[in-house]
Design an enzyme around this catalytic site. Sequence first.
Site, PDB file in Angstrom:
ATOM      1  N   HIS A 130       3.045   3.005   2.599  1.00 29.36           N
ATOM      2  CA  HIS A 130       3.981   3.222   3.695  1.00 29.36           C
ATOM      3  C   HIS A 130       5.394   3.303   3.109  1.00 29.36           C
ATOM      4  O   HIS A 130       5.749   2.534   2.203  1.00 29.36           O
ATOM      5  CB  HIS A 130       3.888   2.075   4.706  1.00 29.36           C
ATOM      6  CG  HIS A 130       4.655   2.333   5.966  1.00 29.36           C
ATOM      7  ND1 HIS A 130       6.020   2.119   6.059  1.00 29.36           N
ATOM      8  CD2 HIS A 130       4.261   2.789   7.179  1.00 29.36           C
ATOM      9  CE1 HIS A 130       6.425   2.439   7.284  1.00 29.36           C
ATOM     10  NE2 HIS A 130       5.379   2.850   7.971  1.00 29.36           N
ATOM     11  N   GLU A 132       8.230   2.240   4.051  1.00 25.78           N
ATOM     12  CA  GLU A 132       8.986   0.975   4.066  1.00 25.78           C
ATOM     13  C   GLU A 132       8.552   0.072   2.918  1.00 25.78           C
ATOM     14  O   GLU A 132       9.380  -0.575   2.274  1.00 25.78           O
ATOM     15  CB  GLU A 132       8.806   0.261   5.406  1.00 25.78           C
ATOM     16  CG  GLU A 132       9.637  -1.015   5.490  1.00 25.78           C
ATOM     17  CD  GLU A 132       9.422  -1.796   6.768  1.00 25.78           C
ATOM     18  OE1 GLU A 132       9.517  -3.046   6.716  1.00 25.78           O
ATOM     19  OE2 GLU A 132       9.143  -1.179   7.819  1.00 25.78           O
ATOM     20  N   SER A 229       2.686   6.536  12.116  1.00 23.83           N
ATOM     21  CA  SER A 229       3.600   5.490  12.578  1.00 23.83           C
ATOM     22  C   SER A 229       2.866   4.154  12.570  1.00 23.83           C
ATOM     23  O   SER A 229       1.947   3.930  13.360  1.00 23.83           O
ATOM     24  CB  SER A 229       4.102   5.809  13.984  1.00 23.83           C
ATOM     25  OG  SER A 229       4.680   4.672  14.588  1.00 23.83           O
TER      26      SER A 229
END
Length: 318
Positions: A130, A132, A229
């Site tokens: 991911h 992040e 997401s």
Amino acid sequence: MTKPPLSILLCAPRGFCAGVDRAIQIVDLALERFGAPVYVRHEIVHNKYVVEELRRKGAVFVEELDEIPDTGQPVVFSAHGVAKAVPEAARLRGFFQLDATCPLVTKVHREAEIHHKRGRHVILIGHAGHPEVIGTMGQLPDGAVTLVETLDDVATLEAPDGAALAYTTQTTLSVDDTRAIVEALTERFPTITAPHKEDICYATTNRQASVKAVAPRVDALFVVGAPNSSNSQRLREVAAREGCTRAYLIQRAAEIDWEAVGEIRTVGITAGASAPEVLVEEVIDALAERYDVTVETVRTADETIAFNLPRELRAGAA
């Protein structure tokens, strides 16, 4: 023909969080102030509709800086945050940088740095790959962070010999899953240092709480959001865990599989933190074409948080 009745329970809070709203504003204001093109590294937020709207206005999305020509135009880093090497590479090329990293992600970055400076090895709870997680791990030297995704990872975790430990988390995880992993970590490593304040962001927590309130009351639940997401995927999982066996993640109303949905008398709707309200309205309109709908909002929290824009854009915002 008379339409069958359908009760819609609309989760609140839902949709845009303060970090997403700020990131989109940054691109919009950069386009207004500096004109097109504005280059954006990675999707500014994980939502195709938002990205396409910004692309239509003149944003150019790239995955790596080497896709950007030498330019004086703004280069924006996405809300998910980036490794330290990225702004440094942008500086070396003389790019005008605008950082749209969510301040709550930046908080996690600073925590990780502080732990490292104090000699602690950082355990990061998150999902491999991911953006992040890549950004957070990229704040520290190679080997200074160990990623943990599951309880099994905790059971097999081998901490560096003699190292003090600290943990931090991705901001968009399942609250319940993360709690279980934290409990397992603290059981195995009783002296591990916790964050001063929980890293899972307020918006993720609030949206999951709203789904928990609605899921047991509905025949089906739609989560409006993108498949990439994290927070949207977690909402679908929370709904299923709370007893709603027909929980669907959809990007647009056109993706509704009416056959799979089957007979429904009550339906819940929520939206991930990157999904605009216009897409929720689109789903309600699609339901209204087939059913005689009534809409009830189920609110479990109020959100008033807003984040400051980068200094370079504040005059333009005013």
